[in-house]
Design an enzyme around this catalytic site. Sequence first.
Site, PDB file in Angstrom:
ATOM      1  N   CYS A  23      -0.284  58.106 -15.616  1.00  0.00           N
ATOM      2  CA  CYS A  23       1.030  57.735 -16.168  1.00  0.00           C
ATOM      3  C   CYS A  23       1.087  56.288 -16.619  1.00  0.00           C
ATOM      4  CB  CYS A  23       2.132  57.976 -15.142  1.00  0.00           C
ATOM      5  SG  CYS A  23       2.429  59.725 -14.840  1.00  0.00           S
ATOM      6  N   HIS A  68      11.127  63.685 -30.272  1.00  0.00           N
ATOM      7  CA  HIS A  68       9.909  63.468 -31.054  1.00  0.00           C
ATOM      8  C   HIS A  68       9.747  61.993 -31.420  1.00  0.00           C
ATOM      9  CE1 HIS A  68       9.988  67.808 -31.200  1.00  0.00           C
ATOM     10  NE2 HIS A  68       8.697  67.742 -31.520  1.00  0.00           N
ATOM     11  N   GLU A 136      12.439  65.351 -15.960  1.00  0.00           N
ATOM     12  CA  GLU A 136      11.212  64.981 -16.658  1.00  0.00           C
ATOM     13  C   GLU A 136      10.215  66.144 -16.685  1.00  0.00           C
ATOM     14  OE1 GLU A 136       9.535  60.724 -16.678  1.00  0.00           O
ATOM     15  OE2 GLU A 136       8.359  61.796 -15.176  1.00  0.00           O
TER      16      GLU A 136
END
Length: 193
Positions: A23, A68, A136
């Site tokens: 991450c 996006h 998430e």
Amino acid sequence: MIICKMFEFENAHIVRNCSSKRCKSSIHGHSYKVELFLESKFLDNAGMVYDFGLLKKEVRQIIDSFDHAITLFKDDDKAYLDDMKKYSKRWISLPVNVSAENFCRVFFILIDALLNKTKMQNGEKGVTLKSVIVRETRTSYAQGFKDDAYSEILTPIKLKDIEFSQGIKDEWDDKNFFEKLQGDYVFINEKEL
């Protein structure tokens, strides 16, 4: 009474300084779900806290701005930031690291500002943003409240410190939307959708 409206968006980020090696060192994305909880002690002329249809314009536009796109931490490595901005038409720069917790805070501040600058047209009263949940993944989420969004012990987030790329602004119905959100402009709910 509390109502909830869910939105979805796809977004990429890096979460610098976290414990997970993947991450903190690799761009990765999530299929986010954002849940907005609105509260009021009153009901409008239709017996609602707030018509869900009213959330389909400016609120949806705020969430869709992150779809996006890549979300960047403004204090990240300059070369990385420059490359991401060069090769991505849709990016957002935040004054805080890009975690689910900070997404809660950012969305709370953006949507709270919008609600506070909106003139209601159908008897709505006392409508406030109670909480924001950012999912998430399928198994993890963060939830934020007003105290979290405007915390004095966390890095402050101000509207002026959030930057949307020109590519995102070009897709807004009103190209001056964000400037209006930061200024004295009053958004007026439609009487009928």
